[in-house]
Scaffold this active site. Structure first.
Site, PDB file in Angstrom:
ATOM      1  N   ASN A   1       0.876  -1.179   0.000  1.00  0.00           N
ATOM      2  CA  ASN A   1       0.000   0.000   0.000  1.00  0.00           C
ATOM      3  C   ASN A   1       0.910   1.224   0.000  1.00  0.00           C
ATOM      4  OD1 ASN A   1      -1.808   2.024   0.412  1.00  0.00           O
ATOM      5  ND2 ASN A   1      -2.452   1.369   2.460  1.00  0.00           N
TER       6      ASN A   1
ATOM      7  N   LYS B   1       0.085   4.207  -0.289  1.00  0.00           N
ATOM      8  CA  LYS B   1      -0.587   5.408   0.260  1.00  0.00           C
ATOM      9  C   LYS B   1      -0.395   6.575  -0.709  1.00  0.00           C
ATOM     10  CE  LYS B   1      -0.224   3.297   4.750  1.00  0.00           C
ATOM     11  NZ  LYS B   1      -0.092   3.400   6.188  1.00  0.00           N
TER      12      LYS B   1
ATOM     13  N   HIS C   1      -9.528   1.218   4.788  1.00  0.00           N
ATOM     14  CA  HIS C   1      -8.261   1.442   5.495  1.00  0.00           C
ATOM     15  C   HIS C   1      -8.491   2.416   6.652  1.00  0.00           C
ATOM     16  CE1 HIS C   1      -4.147   2.535   6.413  1.00  0.00           C
ATOM     17  NE2 HIS C   1      -3.791   1.427   5.781  1.00  0.00           N
TER      18      HIS C   1
ATOM     19  N   GLU D   1      -6.807   4.768   7.786  1.00  0.00           N
ATOM     20  CA  GLU D   1      -6.519   6.186   7.532  1.00  0.00           C
ATOM     21  C   GLU D   1      -7.728   6.877   6.899  1.00  0.00           C
ATOM     22  OE1 GLU D   1      -2.837   5.518   5.460  1.00  0.00           O
ATOM     23  OE2 GLU D   1      -1.891   5.041   7.376  1.00  0.00           O
TER      24      GLU D   1
ATOM     25  N   GLU E   1      -5.203  -5.054  10.553  1.00  0.00           N
ATOM     26  CA  GLU E   1      -4.207  -3.999  10.762  1.00  0.00           C
ATOM     27  C   GLU E   1      -4.541  -3.247  12.036  1.00  0.00           C
ATOM     28  OE1 GLU E   1      -1.973  -2.240   6.997  1.00  0.00           O
ATOM     29  OE2 GLU E   1      -3.721  -1.103   7.579  1.00  0.00           O
TER      30      GLU E   1
ATOM     31  N   GLY F   1       0.409   5.665  14.120  1.00  0.00           N
ATOM     32  CA  GLY F   1       0.296   4.755  15.263  1.00  0.00           C
ATOM     33  C   GLY F   1       1.560   4.864  16.093  1.00  0.00           C
TER      34      GLY F   1
ATOM     35  N   SER G   1       3.605  -1.975  10.423  1.00  0.00           N
ATOM     36  CA  SER G   1       5.054  -1.951  10.644  1.00  0.00           C
ATOM     37  C   SER G   1       5.754  -3.237  10.216  1.00  0.00           C
ATOM     38  CB  SER G   1       5.381  -1.623  12.106  1.00  0.00           C
ATOM     39  OG  SER G   1       4.902  -0.341  12.432  1.00  0.00           O
TER      40      SER G   1
HETATM   41  P1  13P Z   1       3.161   0.527   7.687  1.00  0.00           P
HETATM   42  O1  13P Z   1       3.652  -0.748   7.084  1.00  0.00           O
HETATM   43  O2  13P Z   1       3.906   1.736   7.220  1.00  0.00           O
HETATM   44  O3  13P Z   1       3.023   0.433   9.167  1.00  0.00           O
HETATM   45  O4  13P Z   1       1.673   0.752   7.114  1.00  0.00           O
HETATM   46  C1  13P Z   1       0.751  -0.248   7.278  1.00  0.00           C
HETATM   47  C2  13P Z   1      -0.442   0.101   6.479  1.00  0.00           C
HETATM   48  O5  13P Z   1      -1.181   0.991   6.842  1.00  0.00           O
HETATM   49  C3  13P Z   1      -0.649  -0.646   5.232  1.00  0.00           C
HETATM   50  O6  13P Z   1      -1.953  -0.496   4.759  1.00  0.00           O
END
Ligand code: 13P
Length: 262
Positions: A8, A10, A93, A95, A173, A182, A219
């Site tokens: 992802n 983002k 997600h 976010e 997640e 987080g 993470s």
């Molecule tokens: P990280 O791997 O940066 O913690 O992000 C996880 C995430 O939100 C994947 O969708």
């Protein structure tokens, strides 16, 4: 079952040039073994062009709208995504839930519309925080939170909607484990595996979904991915920041491929 690794990206990288170059480098490093599937979910504007740069990677989108066309300014429909070459779509997600007030009702509509269009849905669930002093109590609370999310996000979905086991994938997640926003510390692999077992049991009991893949996200990096994937019930990983560094992501892919069967 194949292990699934989903990148992802983002809202990264900032230019199409960087996106193509990253996708090409990742694509070139995918082992020929067929025991893993690697999916990249880039920002919408890069989807179609990346499609022409890669041969092994599958494409996913990071979001979708629930209507197919019409007066919905700024939205992108499931059929548009299919036509662009996306096979997967991430829905719900944390976010988006947190920053854009995406509700379970909206997530549910997105899940239904995406499935109808033949996209493979990666539904994200996970609790906002976990009690640190009493871990057992924390996991109990996390289970009821995730159960509630699944009940709402999958309302109206039954076995008949899930054309093949990959039509619906769940990504567990925990929000507190995500690197940005987080605490940035991954879940304990044994706790994540326990949550994933719980999700699978819930899907089997309440939706007769016996083979829904469940991924872990939060993470994940090349040093810890094996610790999660060593549990048979963990079907893969949803990777954020580590998927933007091609060497690091290649190491993750190699590590997953080495623990996956056949
Ligand atoms: P990280 O791997 O940066 O913690 O992000 C996880 C995430 O939100 C994947 O969708």
């Amino acid at each position: 079952m194949q292990k699934l690794i989903v990148a992802n990206w983002k809202m990264n990288p900032i230019s199409a040039k960087e996106a193509f170059s990253l996708a090409k480098k990742i694509d070139a490093g995918i082992p020929k073994k067929k025991n893993i599937e690697v999916v990249i979910a880039p920002p919408f504007p890069y989807l179609e062009c990346i499609k022409y740069q890669v041969s092994s990677i599958k494409l996913g989108a990071q979001d979708v709208f629930w209507e197919d066309k019409g007066a919905y300014t700024g939205e992108v429909s499931p059929t548009m995504l299919k036509n662009l070459g996306a096979e997967y779509v991430i829905v719900g997600h944390s976010e988006r839930r947190r920053l854009l007030n995406e509700t379970d009702e909206m997530v549910n509509k997105k899940v239904q519309a995406s499935m109808k269009a033949g996209l493979k849905v990666i539904l994200c669930v996970g609790e906002p925080k976990r009690a640190t002093r009493d871990m057992r109590q924390g996991i109990k609370e996390a289970k009821s939170f995730v159960k509630r999310q699944l009940q709402r996000d999958l309302k109206g979905i039954s076995k008949s909607h899930v054309a093949n086991p990959m039509s619906l994938i769940v990504a567990y997640e925990p929000i507190w484990a995500i690197s940005a926003g987080g605490a940035g510390k991954p879940d304990k692999p044994e706790d994540a595996a326990e949550m994933i077992r719980f999700i699978k049991q819930f899907l089997t009991t309440h939706y007769s979904l016996l083979a829904t893949p469940v991924l872990y996200g939060g993470s994940v990096n090349s040093s810890n991915v094996r610790n999660f994937l060593q549990y048979e019930e963990v079907d893969g990983a949803l990777v954020g920041s580590a998927s933007l560094k091609h060497q690091e992501f290649k190491k993750i892919i190699a590590a997953v491929s080495s623990v996956a069967y056949y």
